[in-house]
Design a protein around this motif. Sequence first.
Motif, short mmCIF file in Angstrom:
data_model
loop_
_atom_site.label_atom_id
_atom_site.label_comp_id
_atom_site.label_asym_id
_atom_site.label_seq_id
_atom_site.Cartn_x
_atom_site.Cartn_y
_atom_site.Cartn_z
N ILE A 180 -16.21 -44.33 28.70
CA ILE A 180 -17.09 -43.50 29.53
C ILE A 180 -18.48 -43.45 28.92
O ILE A 180 -19.50 -43.55 29.62
CB ILE A 180 -16.51 -42.09 29.73
CG1 ILE A 180 -15.22 -42.13 30.55
CG2 ILE A 180 -17.53 -41.17 30.39
CD1 ILE A 180 -15.36 -42.70 31.96
N ASN A 181 -18.56 -43.33 27.62
CA ASN A 181 -19.87 -43.31 26.95
C ASN A 181 -20.59 -44.66 27.08
O ASN A 181 -21.81 -44.70 27.27
CB ASN A 181 -19.72 -42.93 25.48
CG ASN A 181 -19.59 -41.43 25.29
OD1 ASN A 181 -20.10 -40.65 26.09
ND2 ASN A 181 -18.91 -41.01 24.24
N MET A 182 -19.84 -45.75 26.99
CA MET A 182 -20.44 -47.08 27.18
C MET A 182 -20.99 -47.22 28.59
O MET A 182 -22.13 -47.68 28.80
CB MET A 182 -19.39 -48.16 26.92
CG MET A 182 -19.06 -48.39 25.45
SD MET A 182 -17.67 -49.54 25.21
CE MET A 182 -18.33 -51.05 25.91
N MET A 183 -20.20 -46.82 29.59
CA MET A 183 -20.66 -46.91 30.98
C MET A 183 -21.86 -46.02 31.22
O MET A 183 -22.82 -46.42 31.89
CB MET A 183 -19.52 -46.53 31.93
CG MET A 183 -18.43 -47.58 32.05
SD MET A 183 -17.23 -47.21 33.36
CE MET A 183 -16.02 -46.25 32.47
N SER A 184 -21.81 -44.82 30.67
CA SER A 184 -22.91 -43.88 30.83
C SER A 184 -24.23 -44.47 30.34
O SER A 184 -25.26 -44.42 31.02
CB SER A 184 -22.60 -42.59 30.07
OG SER A 184 -23.75 -41.78 29.94
N GLU A 185 -24.19 -45.08 29.17
CA GLU A 185 -25.39 -45.66 28.57
C GLU A 185 -25.90 -46.83 29.41
O GLU A 185 -27.11 -46.94 29.69
CB GLU A 185 -25.08 -46.12 27.14
CG GLU A 185 -26.29 -46.59 26.36
CD GLU A 185 -27.34 -45.51 26.17
OE1 GLU A 185 -28.54 -45.85 26.21
OE2 GLU A 185 -26.96 -44.33 26.00
#
Length: 327
Positions: A180-185
């Motif tokens: 989720i953090n990778m996608m968010s970035e």
Amino acid sequence: MKLLLIMPRFFNYPELIIEELNTMGYEVDFFDDRPSTNAWVKAAIRINKNIIHTYIEKYFNEIMNTVRSKKYDVVFLISGQSLSFSEDMVGEIKKCQPQAKFVLYQWDSQTNFPYIKKVQKYFDKCYSFDKRDIEETPSLKFLPLFYSRTYEEIGKRNNKDFKYDFCFVGTAHPKKYKFINMMSEQLKSVYPNQFIYFFFPSPIVYFYRKVMNKELRGAKYSEFHYVPLKGKEMNDVYEASRCVLDSAQAGQLGLTIRVLEALGAKKKLITTNEDIVNYDFYRPENIYVYEGKIDLDNVFFKEEYKEVDKEIYEKYSLRSWLKEIVG
């Protein structure tokens, strides 16, 4: 007709399921599958439930006071990793209600919760949301999760006044947190207005995960929430979002309930679950499979949401799900 429902008190799902069962004509007695939602108890059950065996036994005996006084037509257990009852306890319910139809639904995969295999023998029908479970245990029947009438109503309203470009609400399992953090970035350039709600059942679980899982070593306490998002808040976030983000838990092939809620609300979806392309509601305009990098030239980012056939859409509703299970 009388139905005994045992399941986790997780977000507002018990209330939604009970409401739909009432509509179907069932009188429902509901019990949480653990003695308390206290942070220490939730953590102990996930880490080693033997720590609080006496407490679980006391709670189970209280449940049995009600169970022994009634005759149920259906005993319905929705099981996840929070299930605190021993094999003998499940057997005692079965012995007490010989006339009832016993139905088990597994909404956590057997890979992550192998204990559930020990209690399947007490049930007349056993379902799982995960195809790998079916391959491992052929006596199980495959049945994906559902969306409730709440998300159906969001889909009908078809709000286009978006406050958020995407939302994510879910438990902060290590793999989910990472992706989720990778996608968010990677989405910030096109989806700058983001709503992310990482949930842990208690601060104890956060500290345990931080020590045990490398994905969470650098995570800050303030990144997480320790109370679930309430029903109306959750609904408002979904309604105000253009898109929903999803990431499967490690070891899990089955679709999370958030995927089905996105379908019900007619929202676009970005997910790490590659198996979603094998479902009948998959449309590339609506669903993007994330494999580590966002491709902004993909049809997902260029086309509007495409309606799913009504028959397929209805198939994943909570009422259809319950008709299959208790029908």
